[in-house]
Scaffold this motif. Sequence first.
Motif, PDB file in Angstrom:
ATOM      1  N   VAL A   6      53.961 -34.689 -71.663  1.00 19.76           N
ATOM      2  CA  VAL A   6      53.894 -35.376 -70.374  1.00 19.76           C
ATOM      3  C   VAL A   6      53.691 -36.867 -70.622  1.00 19.76           C
ATOM      4  CG1 VAL A   6      52.708 -35.552 -68.157  1.00 19.76           C
ATOM      5  CG2 VAL A   6      52.924 -33.324 -69.280  1.00 19.76           C
ATOM      6  N   GLN A   8      53.631 -40.715 -68.497  1.00 19.85           N
ATOM      7  CA  GLN A   8      53.523 -41.298 -67.164  1.00 19.85           C
ATOM      8  C   GLN A   8      53.354 -42.806 -67.247  1.00 19.85           C
ATOM      9  OE1 GLN A   8      51.333 -38.783 -64.176  1.00 19.85           O
ATOM     10  NE2 GLN A   8      50.262 -38.053 -65.987  1.00 19.85           N
ATOM     11  N   SER A   9      53.806 -43.481 -66.212  1.00 14.20           N
ATOM     12  CA  SER A   9      53.717 -44.937 -66.177  1.00 14.20           C
ATOM     13  C   SER A   9      52.270 -45.418 -66.141  1.00 14.20           C
ATOM     14  CB  SER A   9      54.478 -45.491 -64.972  1.00 14.20           C
ATOM     15  OG  SER A   9      54.045 -44.891 -63.758  1.00 14.20           O
ATOM     16  N   ASP A  11      49.940 -44.234 -68.105  1.00 14.59           N
ATOM     17  CA  ASP A  11      49.345 -44.087 -69.427  1.00 14.59           C
ATOM     18  C   ASP A  11      49.071 -45.454 -70.059  1.00 14.59           C
ATOM     19  OD1 ASP A  11      49.603 -41.322 -69.261  1.00 14.59           O
ATOM     20  OD2 ASP A  11      51.495 -41.283 -70.367  1.00 14.59           O
ATOM     21  N   TRP A 137      56.910 -43.880 -62.746  1.00 16.49           N
ATOM     22  CA  TRP A 137      57.796 -42.891 -63.338  1.00 16.49           C
ATOM     23  C   TRP A 137      56.989 -41.814 -64.031  1.00 16.49           C
ATOM     24  CZ3 TRP A 137      56.965 -42.225 -68.494  1.00 16.49           C
ATOM     25  CH2 TRP A 137      56.407 -43.294 -69.204  1.00 16.49           C
ATOM     26  N   ARG A 138      57.604 -40.669 -64.226  1.00 18.05           N
ATOM     27  CA  ARG A 138      57.028 -39.575 -65.000  1.00 18.05           C
ATOM     28  C   ARG A 138      58.154 -38.901 -65.779  1.00 18.05           C
ATOM     29  NH1 ARG A 138      54.059 -39.458 -60.114  1.00 18.05           N
ATOM     30  NH2 ARG A 138      51.814 -39.637 -60.481  1.00 18.05           N
ATOM     31  N   GLY A 299      52.723 -36.013 -58.482  1.00 17.68           N
ATOM     32  CA  GLY A 299      51.773 -36.096 -59.568  1.00 17.68           C
ATOM     33  C   GLY A 299      50.577 -35.181 -59.400  1.00 17.68           C
ATOM     34  N   THR A 337      53.446 -28.269 -67.056  1.00 20.11           N
ATOM     35  CA  THR A 337      52.990 -29.324 -67.956  1.00 20.11           C
ATOM     36  C   THR A 337      52.121 -28.819 -69.101  1.00 20.11           C
ATOM     37  OG1 THR A 337      50.982 -29.764 -66.637  1.00 20.11           O
ATOM     38  CG2 THR A 337      52.987 -31.001 -66.060  1.00 20.11           C
TER      39      THR A 337
END
Length: 341
Positions: A6, A8-9, A11, A137-138, A299, A337
């Motif tokens: 996973v 993600q933006s 992170d 984003w993801r 999310g 996930t």
Amino acid sequence: MTTTRVFQSTDTSAPVLTGQVGSLAALLEACLVGVGGVAYGSGGTAKTAAGWTLAFTATNKRAFRNSVAAGGTGHYFRIDDTGGTAAGAREAVLKGYVSMSDVDTGVGSDIMPDATLYPSGGWILKSDTATSTARAWRIIADEISCHLWVSADGGFSQGFHSFGDLASEVPGDNYRSYVLYQASVWSSGSNASRVATGAAETLLSPTTTAQSRGLSIMRAHAGVSAGSVQAGLPVFGRGSVNPLSGASGGAGAPCTSATSPGSGERYFTPLLVCAEGMIRGRLRGVYSCLNDLRSVASGTLQSSASGLPAGSQLMLLQACSSGAGNNSNVGTIAVETALAW
């Protein structure tokens, strides 16, 4: 055995996606391939890349391959992020090939989507502005499949895209690779290009002609003749007609009652891929929600969903077709996930 990753933006050290050339190509390279197997970050915040390989590269272009060792086809998935569409750098285009000789050249007649319908490839909207504004984003991926969600305007323009291999129902299916993309080029206020999924048709008869469904499979189920086929996804929580009830304004069934949606048990079904009047397979690790979850933010994590294995943790993602904020056309996509696909 595959491993679900996973990205993600939000992170630490995550790449930034914008409406500028090259941002999506760089993002996918980081998450799928990385440097030395690391997508981004360091120490305790380091993210391991998904285990794909970078076959070819050029300025703002990438051709990726999924892992044969992990059970993938090893087919090629090309991102052109040079801003050459009518929407400019706000969009990138996606193509798939069985074989390639360089970043711009496929070998043979196996190409998806169909070049007569999509000469440049299928579209992926990165941002509704050609600016440096960062977009959420993801990416949820393993060594074989990649699922991408983008909030292109920070609001209702949320798109779900995907590429890799299906979990095919056809024994020995060597042409199970697919690309999932926007059904039309983006324009301001355009609804059709805001969502890459949906099915207002009957389950086994998705639209197979023109540019009405942004999903292509490398070959027909028989696997004999080169040439991709168009397919459809029955996403139950989305469409002008609710396929569960037949009522207009389709948005899935309330969990308990129309006055308290989301308050009861939620039900998910594997996201099936339908083509040629049959179920070809499913998107790996992806589910469609039967209930009305339009009010749930993208999310949001759903643990221990009914009917799913112990330890499952789904991420709920909205895919919206309305730029005006009318969420009657939102479909809720759920991606596993925690467990392998």
